[in-house]
Design a protein around this motif. Structure first.
Motif, mmCIF file in Angstrom:
data_model
loop_
_atom_site.group_PDB
_atom_site.id
_atom_site.type_symbol
_atom_site.label_atom_id
_atom_site.label_comp_id
_atom_site.label_asym_id
_atom_site.label_seq_id
_atom_site.Cartn_x
_atom_site.Cartn_y
_atom_site.Cartn_z
ATOM 1 N N HIS A 240 0.842 -1.189 0.000
ATOM 2 C CA HIS A 240 0.000 0.000 0.000
ATOM 3 C C HIS A 240 0.881 1.243 0.000
ATOM 4 O O HIS A 240 1.943 1.265 0.622
ATOM 5 C CB HIS A 240 -0.913 0.022 1.221
ATOM 6 C CG HIS A 240 -1.931 -1.067 1.242
ATOM 7 N ND1 HIS A 240 -3.239 -0.885 0.843
ATOM 8 C CD2 HIS A 240 -1.830 -2.370 1.599
ATOM 9 C CE1 HIS A 240 -3.901 -2.015 0.958
ATOM 10 N NE2 HIS A 240 -3.068 -2.942 1.412
ATOM 11 N N ALA A 241 0.429 2.282 -0.691
ATOM 12 C CA ALA A 241 1.164 3.544 -0.776
ATOM 13 C C ALA A 241 0.244 4.695 -0.399
ATOM 14 O O ALA A 241 -0.859 4.826 -0.944
ATOM 15 C CB ALA A 241 1.725 3.741 -2.187
ATOM 16 N N LEU A 242 0.692 5.514 0.541
ATOM 17 C CA LEU A 242 -0.094 6.645 1.026
ATOM 18 C C LEU A 242 0.681 7.943 0.826
ATOM 19 O O LEU A 242 1.913 7.949 0.816
ATOM 20 C CB LEU A 242 -0.427 6.472 2.511
ATOM 21 C CG LEU A 242 -1.132 5.174 2.908
ATOM 22 C CD1 LEU A 242 -1.211 5.068 4.418
ATOM 23 C CD2 LEU A 242 -2.517 5.118 2.284
ATOM 24 N N GLU A 243 -0.061 9.033 0.693
ATOM 25 C CA GLU A 243 0.559 10.337 0.470
ATOM 26 C C GLU A 243 -0.074 11.384 1.373
ATOM 27 O O GLU A 243 -1.299 11.398 1.567
ATOM 28 C CB GLU A 243 0.409 10.745 -0.998
ATOM 29 C CG GLU A 243 0.956 12.116 -1.339
ATOM 30 C CD GLU A 243 0.720 12.469 -2.808
ATOM 31 O OE1 GLU A 243 1.236 11.739 -3.677
ATOM 32 O OE2 GLU A 243 0.004 13.455 -3.075
ATOM 33 N N ALA A 244 0.728 12.246 1.959
ATOM 34 C CA ALA A 244 0.239 13.345 2.788
ATOM 35 C C ALA A 244 0.935 14.628 2.363
ATOM 36 O O ALA A 244 2.025 14.601 1.791
ATOM 37 C CB ALA A 244 0.496 13.061 4.263
ATOM 38 N N LYS A 245 0.302 15.751 2.641
ATOM 39 C CA LYS A 245 0.858 17.049 2.286
ATOM 40 C C LYS A 245 1.343 17.775 3.539
ATOM 41 O O LYS A 245 0.626 17.858 4.536
ATOM 42 C CB LYS A 245 -0.187 17.899 1.563
ATOM 43 C CG LYS A 245 -0.602 17.354 0.210
ATOM 44 C CD LYS A 245 -1.630 18.259 -0.465
ATOM 45 C CE LYS A 245 -2.023 17.712 -1.839
ATOM 46 N NZ LYS A 245 -3.022 18.584 -2.518
ATOM 47 N N GLU A 246 2.552 18.288 3.451
ATOM 48 C CA GLU A 246 3.130 19.059 4.548
ATOM 49 C C GLU A 246 3.319 20.508 4.105
ATOM 50 O O GLU A 246 4.261 20.814 3.374
ATOM 51 C CB GLU A 246 4.471 18.467 4.987
ATOM 52 C CG GLU A 246 5.135 19.234 6.118
ATOM 53 C CD GLU A 246 6.560 18.795 6.362
ATOM 54 O OE1 GLU A 246 7.442 19.667 6.432
ATOM 55 O OE2 GLU A 246 6.787 17.571 6.463
ATOM 56 N N PRO A 247 2.443 21.418 4.515
ATOM 57 C CA PRO A 247 2.595 22.823 4.123
ATOM 58 C C PRO A 247 3.841 23.444 4.739
ATOM 59 O O PRO A 247 4.223 23.105 5.860
ATOM 60 C CB PRO A 247 1.320 23.479 4.663
ATOM 61 C CG PRO A 247 0.835 22.568 5.726
ATOM 62 C CD PRO A 247 1.264 21.192 5.356
ATOM 63 N N VAL A 248 4.481 24.324 3.996
ATOM 64 C CA VAL A 248 5.648 25.040 4.499
ATOM 65 C C VAL A 248 5.161 26.388 5.023
ATOM 66 O O VAL A 248 4.984 27.339 4.270
ATOM 67 C CB VAL A 248 6.706 25.232 3.399
ATOM 68 C CG1 VAL A 248 7.931 25.957 3.961
ATOM 69 C CG2 VAL A 248 7.112 23.891 2.800
ATOM 70 N N GLY A 249 4.898 26.451 6.305
ATOM 71 C CA GLY A 249 4.364 27.658 6.912
ATOM 72 C C GLY A 249 2.895 27.491 7.276
ATOM 73 O O GLY A 249 2.183 26.660 6.696
ATOM 74 N N PRO A 250 2.398 28.297 8.223
ATOM 75 C CA PRO A 250 1.010 28.176 8.690
ATOM 76 C C PRO A 250 0.009 28.901 7.804
ATOM 77 O O PRO A 250 -0.865 29.597 8.304
ATOM 78 C CB PRO A 250 1.088 28.796 10.088
ATOM 79 C CG PRO A 250 2.155 29.828 9.976
ATOM 80 C CD PRO A 250 3.184 29.264 9.035
ATOM 81 N N TRP A 251 0.127 28.725 6.494
ATOM 82 C CA TRP A 251 -0.767 29.417 5.564
ATOM 83 C C TRP A 251 -2.088 28.687 5.300
ATOM 84 O O TRP A 251 -3.054 29.323 4.850
ATOM 85 C CB TRP A 251 -0.054 29.697 4.235
ATOM 86 C CG TRP A 251 0.519 28.489 3.554
ATOM 87 C CD1 TRP A 251 1.804 28.053 3.599
ATOM 88 C CD2 TRP A 251 -0.172 27.568 2.700
ATOM 89 N NE1 TRP A 251 1.971 26.916 2.849
ATOM 90 C CE2 TRP A 251 0.765 26.592 2.276
ATOM 91 C CE3 TRP A 251 -1.497 27.467 2.255
ATOM 92 C CZ2 TRP A 251 0.423 25.538 1.433
ATOM 93 C CZ3 TRP A 251 -1.837 26.409 1.416
ATOM 94 C CH2 TRP A 251 -0.884 25.464 1.020
ATOM 95 N N PRO A 252 -2.233 27.376 5.537
ATOM 96 C CA PRO A 252 -3.518 26.713 5.224
ATOM 97 C C PRO A 252 -4.666 27.206 6.112
ATOM 98 O O PRO A 252 -4.449 27.640 7.247
ATOM 99 C CB PRO A 252 -3.228 25.230 5.467
ATOM 100 C CG PRO A 252 -1.756 25.093 5.385
ATOM 101 C CD PRO A 252 -1.222 26.365 5.952
#
Length: 329
Positions: A240-252
Motif C-alpha cells: 500500500h502507498a499513502l501520500e500526505a501534504k506538509e505545508p511550508v508555513g502556517p498558511w492553510p
C-alpha cells in the motif's frame, strides 16, 4: 584472497592483537564510533565514512529530528505506523536517529523488543527496558538472523541509500513470514496549487539543488510509485502507498494543516542548512558562501506568508508472504 597484515605475522608466539599494535578493546571501539567531522560550524558523522550520511549529528540537528517526529505524528493522525500490526514481538527501526520513534514504539508495545540502529550513537541512555540501540550501517550485510522481526521500519533514510534492492533483500531475509516493512520518505520536490511559487522562488531553488545532489550521488529521490514498485520487486505483497501534504508555513485554512505548517516552518529554520550545506559543497562543489546563501534564501522565502508551498510525504508498507521461509528469499 584477503591479504594478511605483515604486522600480524610478526611474533607468532604472541596470540593477542595488542602485540601487532592493534587495540581491540571496547574502549577503543567506543572511541572510534564517537569520531566526527566538523565542517561549516556543524558536526557530521565520520565513522563509516564522511559521505555515508550528509546531515549533521550535533545537538541542533537532534532537536530538529525530534521536532520532525512530532510533526510526522500530527501529519499521520498520531499514527506511528500504517501497517496492520498484530502484537509484534520484535521491531527494528533502521536509521533511528535520536531513537524517538523506537522509544515511542517500545512504550506502545511494552511486551515487544524494539531495536534501533544508526550510523551514530546519538540516542539517549534512559530508554524503556524493552528498547535498545546499536551502531550499524543498514546498507551493509545485516548481522540479524533470518526470520527474526515482525516489523521493520525506516523513515527519512533515502539520502543515505544507493542500493534499495540490497536493503530490501536484507529486510525480506530478516522479516518473519507475515511481518511488515514500512518506509516513510519525503518526495524532495516542492509543490504549489495557487501559482504563488515562481521558478526563481528561493525555497524551490534549494529543493531543486538538493534533488540534483542526490541524483549525482546515485541516491535518486523517492517517488510514490517507485517506492511501491521497489517493495513489490523485493517480493512483498499487499503493498500500500499513502501520500500526505506538509505545508511550508502556517498558511492553510484548516487548523490541523496550519499547525503542521507552523511546525514545518520551525523545522526549516535549521533543516535547510542541515540538508543543504554538505550536499551543496561536497557533492555539487559549491563554495561555502554560495551554499549558505541558497540556504538563507530558502528560509527567507519560507517565512513569507505570500508563498503557499507544500511538500509531499510518502508512506509505503507491505507484507512478507506468510509461506515464505529462509529458502524462499
Amino acid at each position: 584472497m584477503l591479504e594478511v597484515d605483515p604486522s600480524v605475522l610478526e611474533r607468532p608466539n604472541d596470540e593477542d592483537y595488542d602485540s601487532a599494535g592493534y587495540d581491540t578493546s571496547t574502549a577503543s571501539l567506543s572511541s572510534s564510533v564517537h569520531q566526527y567531522l566538523f565542517e561549516n560550524g556543524r558536526r557530521y558523522h565520520a565513522y563509516y565514512g564522511p559521505d555515508k550520511y550528509l546531515l549533521p549529528t550535533d545537538e541542533k540537528e537532534q532537536d530538529r529530528l525530534d521536532l520532525n517526529h512530532e510533526m510526522m505524528r500530527l501529519l499521520w493522525d498520531d499514527k506511528l505506523y500504517q501497517s496492520p500490526l498484530n502484537e509484534p514481538h520484535r521491531i527494528l527501526d533502521i536509521g533511528t536517529g535520536t531513537g524517538i520513534w523506537a522509544i515511542d514504539m517500545a512504550d506502545q508495545y511494552p511486551m515487544a523488543e524494539v531495536i534501533g540502529t544508526d550510523l551514530s550513537p546519538i540516542q539517549p541512555e534512559w530508554v524503556p527496558a524493552n528498547c535498545r540501540f546499536e551502531v550499524d550501517d543498514a546498507t551493509l550485510e545485516w548481522t540479524f538472523k533470518d526470520n527474526s522481526f515482525d516489523f521493520i521500519h525506516g523513515r527519512n533514510i533515502c539520502s543515505g541509500i544507493s542500493d534499495w534492492d540490497h536493503l530490501l533483500s536484507e529486510i525480506m531475509r530478516c522479516m518473519n513470514p507475515g511481518g511488515y516493512v514500512e518506509l516513510c520518505e519525503y518526495s524532495i520536490t516542492l509543490n504549489c496549487d495557487d501559482g504563488t511559487m515562481k521558478p526563481d522562488n528561493g525555497t524551490k531553488i534549494w529543493m531543486d539543488k538538493l534533488r540534483e545532489s542526490m541524483i549525482k550521488m546515485g541516491r535518486p529521490p523517492p517517488e510514490l510509485e517507485s517506492m511501491k514498485m521497489l517493495l513489490e520487486k523485493a517480493g512483498f505483497e499487499d503493498v500500500h502507498a499513502l501520500e500526505a501534504k506538509e505545508p511550508v508555513g502556517p498558511w492553510p485554512k484548516d487548523d490541523r494543516q496550519k499547525r503542521i505548517g507552523a511546525m514545518s516552518l520551525l523545522n526549516c529554520e535549521t533543516g535547510f542548512e542541515s540538508y543543504g550545506m554538505a550536499a551543496f559543497t561536497r557533492v555539487l562543489g559549491m563554495e561555502v558562501e554560495k551554499a549558505r546563501a541558497i540556504c538563507d534564501a530558502a528560509i527567507s522565502v519560507a517565512r513569507n506568508k505570500n508563498y503557499h508551498m507544500y511538500a509531499k510525504v510518502y508512506r509505503v508498507y507491505g507484507r512478507k508472504p506468510k509461506g515464505a521461509g529462509m529458502n524462499d528469499v
